[in-house]
Design a protein around this motif. Structure first.
Motif, mmCIF file in Angstrom:
data_model
loop_
_atom_site.group_PDB
_atom_site.id
_atom_site.type_symbol
_atom_site.label_atom_id
_atom_site.label_comp_id
_atom_site.label_asym_id
_atom_site.label_seq_id
_atom_site.Cartn_x
_atom_site.Cartn_y
_atom_site.Cartn_z
ATOM 1 N N THR A 64 1.119 -1.231 -0.110
ATOM 2 C CA THR A 64 0.025 0.022 0.064
ATOM 3 C C THR A 64 0.927 1.026 -0.161
ATOM 4 O O THR A 64 2.102 1.193 0.397
ATOM 5 N N THR A 65 0.284 2.297 -0.539
ATOM 6 C CA THR A 65 0.917 3.554 -0.660
ATOM 7 C C THR A 65 0.021 4.818 -0.440
ATOM 8 O O THR A 65 -1.105 4.424 -1.019
ATOM 9 N N LYS A 66 0.451 6.070 0.055
ATOM 10 C CA LYS A 66 -0.418 6.940 -0.233
ATOM 11 C C LYS A 66 0.082 7.907 -1.150
ATOM 12 O O LYS A 66 -0.490 9.035 -1.543
ATOM 13 N N ALA A 67 1.037 7.473 -1.848
ATOM 14 C CA ALA A 67 1.632 8.214 -3.164
ATOM 15 C C ALA A 67 0.602 8.404 -4.249
ATOM 16 O O ALA A 67 0.012 7.113 -4.506
ATOM 17 N N PRO A 68 0.601 9.158 -4.937
ATOM 18 C CA PRO A 68 -0.218 8.968 -6.222
ATOM 19 C C PRO A 68 0.467 7.895 -7.216
ATOM 20 O O PRO A 68 1.974 7.969 -7.292
ATOM 21 N N PRO A 69 -0.290 7.263 -7.990
ATOM 22 C CA PRO A 69 0.145 6.245 -8.979
ATOM 23 C C PRO A 69 1.257 7.035 -10.242
ATOM 24 O O PRO A 69 0.999 8.155 -10.481
ATOM 25 N N ARG A 70 2.330 6.331 -10.450
ATOM 26 C CA ARG A 70 3.269 6.846 -11.490
ATOM 27 C C ARG A 70 2.756 6.555 -12.704
ATOM 28 O O ARG A 70 1.912 5.708 -12.944
ATOM 29 N N ASP A 71 3.116 7.500 -13.677
ATOM 30 C CA ASP A 71 2.611 7.400 -15.250
ATOM 31 C C ASP A 71 3.785 6.760 -15.964
ATOM 32 O O ASP A 71 4.798 7.206 -16.008
ATOM 33 N N ARG A 72 3.524 5.532 -16.606
ATOM 34 C CA ARG A 72 4.358 4.843 -17.339
ATOM 35 C C ARG A 72 5.035 5.545 -18.476
ATOM 36 O O ARG A 72 5.949 5.481 -18.669
ATOM 37 N N ALA A 73 4.180 6.375 -19.271
ATOM 38 C CA ALA A 73 4.749 7.384 -20.141
ATOM 39 C C ALA A 73 5.707 8.300 -19.724
ATOM 40 O O ALA A 73 6.973 8.514 -20.072
ATOM 41 N N ALA A 74 5.468 8.866 -18.453
ATOM 42 C CA ALA A 74 6.291 9.735 -18.087
ATOM 43 C C ALA A 74 7.558 9.139 -17.424
ATOM 44 O O ALA A 74 8.599 9.754 -17.775
ATOM 45 N N GLU A 75 7.650 8.152 -16.996
ATOM 46 C CA GLU A 75 8.668 7.297 -16.445
ATOM 47 C C GLU A 75 9.555 7.056 -17.507
ATOM 48 O O GLU A 75 10.824 6.919 -17.492
ATOM 49 N N ALA A 76 8.943 6.499 -18.579
ATOM 50 C CA ALA A 76 9.595 6.032 -19.750
ATOM 51 C C ALA A 76 10.270 7.109 -20.400
ATOM 52 O O ALA A 76 11.734 7.133 -20.818
ATOM 53 N N ASP A 77 9.790 8.358 -20.695
ATOM 54 C CA ASP A 77 10.318 9.611 -21.088
ATOM 55 C C ASP A 77 11.598 9.876 -20.238
ATOM 56 O O ASP A 77 12.503 10.308 -20.732
ATOM 57 N N ARG A 78 11.447 9.934 -18.929
ATOM 58 C CA ARG A 78 12.781 10.179 -17.933
ATOM 59 C C ARG A 78 13.791 9.252 -18.266
ATOM 60 O O ARG A 78 14.846 9.766 -18.549
ATOM 61 N N ALA A 79 13.305 7.846 -18.263
ATOM 62 C CA ALA A 79 14.542 6.955 -18.519
ATOM 63 C C ALA A 79 15.096 7.169 -20.046
ATOM 64 O O ALA A 79 16.451 6.953 -20.038
ATOM 65 N N ARG A 80 14.419 7.433 -21.055
ATOM 66 C CA ARG A 80 15.171 7.849 -22.338
ATOM 67 C C ARG A 80 16.098 8.985 -22.105
ATOM 68 O O ARG A 80 16.978 9.006 -22.643
ATOM 69 N N ALA A 81 15.488 9.893 -21.387
ATOM 70 C CA ALA A 81 16.680 11.232 -21.212
ATOM 71 C C ALA A 81 17.669 10.902 -20.584
ATOM 72 O O ALA A 81 18.853 11.527 -20.927
ATOM 73 N N ARG A 82 17.589 10.060 -19.501
ATOM 74 C CA ARG A 82 18.666 9.876 -18.568
ATOM 75 C C ARG A 82 19.631 8.888 -19.475
ATOM 76 O O ARG A 82 20.881 9.014 -19.357
ATOM 77 N N ALA A 83 19.104 7.853 -20.342
ATOM 78 C CA ALA A 83 19.971 7.075 -21.269
ATOM 79 C C ALA A 83 20.601 8.198 -22.242
ATOM 80 O O ALA A 83 22.006 7.815 -22.600
ATOM 81 N N ALA A 84 19.991 9.012 -22.763
ATOM 82 C CA ALA A 84 20.489 9.745 -23.789
ATOM 83 C C ALA A 84 21.760 10.642 -23.335
ATOM 84 O O ALA A 84 22.668 10.736 -23.962
ATOM 85 N N LEU A 85 21.545 10.983 -22.173
ATOM 86 C CA LEU A 85 22.531 11.986 -21.311
ATOM 87 C C LEU A 85 23.816 11.042 -21.039
ATOM 88 O O LEU A 85 24.872 11.444 -21.287
ATOM 89 N N ARG A 86 23.600 9.827 -20.520
ATOM 90 C CA ARG A 86 24.634 8.839 -20.160
ATOM 91 C C ARG A 86 25.508 8.230 -21.564
ATOM 92 O O ARG A 86 26.489 8.189 -21.239
ATOM 93 N N PHE A 87 24.676 8.052 -22.538
ATOM 94 C CA PHE A 87 25.314 7.597 -23.726
ATOM 95 C C PHE A 87 25.759 8.554 -24.573
ATOM 96 O O PHE A 87 26.255 8.016 -25.720
ATOM 97 N N SER A 88 25.420 9.804 -24.266
ATOM 98 C CA SER A 88 25.949 10.815 -25.348
ATOM 99 C C SER A 88 27.091 10.926 -25.451
ATOM 100 O O SER A 88 27.975 10.642 -24.853
ATOM 101 N N GLN A 89 27.685 11.435 -26.687
ATOM 102 C CA GLN A 89 29.060 11.659 -27.040
ATOM 103 C C GLN A 89 29.592 12.865 -26.459
ATOM 104 O O GLN A 89 28.790 13.956 -26.616
ATOM 105 N N ARG A 90 30.594 12.903 -25.519
ATOM 106 C CA ARG A 90 30.986 13.983 -24.906
ATOM 107 C C ARG A 90 32.237 14.611 -25.612
ATOM 108 O O ARG A 90 33.033 14.114 -26.263
#
Length: 90
Positions: A64-90
């Motif tokens: 159980t939790t009192k936190a609002p449910p997370r949005d799958r699309a928003a979480e996927a967008d954040r993961a893609r942004a992290r991956a792009a930053l992590r694997f970008s050519q520096r």
């Protein structure tokens, strides 16, 4: 932990059987060291995946939790942004 195992709790819509089984499969692959077990080990491998999936589903159903449910699309967008930053050519 294996990077392909994702949190499954508190999402809208809730995690389904396919997601839970995929996480269980990844876990069993990790701990067994097998990507594809031999024919001699297939039954034990499949049984372990099923048991882990059942236990995971039970766990997710009882949390159980009192936190609002997370949005799958928003979480996927954040993961893609992290991956792009992590694997970008520096």
């Amino acid at each position: 932990m294996c990077r392909s195992i994702r949190p499954l709790f508190n999402y809208e819509p809730p995690s389904g059987d396919a997601e839970i089984r995929a996480a269980a499969l990844q876990y069993i692959r990790k701990v067994s060291g097998f990507t594809e077990p031999s024919a001699a080990n297939q039954a034990a491998f499949d049984q372990a995946v099923g048991e882990v999936a059942e236990t995971t589903a039970r766990l997710l159903g009882s949390l159980t939790t009192k936190a609002p449910p997370r949005d799958r699309a928003a979480e996927a967008d954040r993961a893609r942004a992290r991956a792009a930053l992590r694997f970008s050519q520096r």
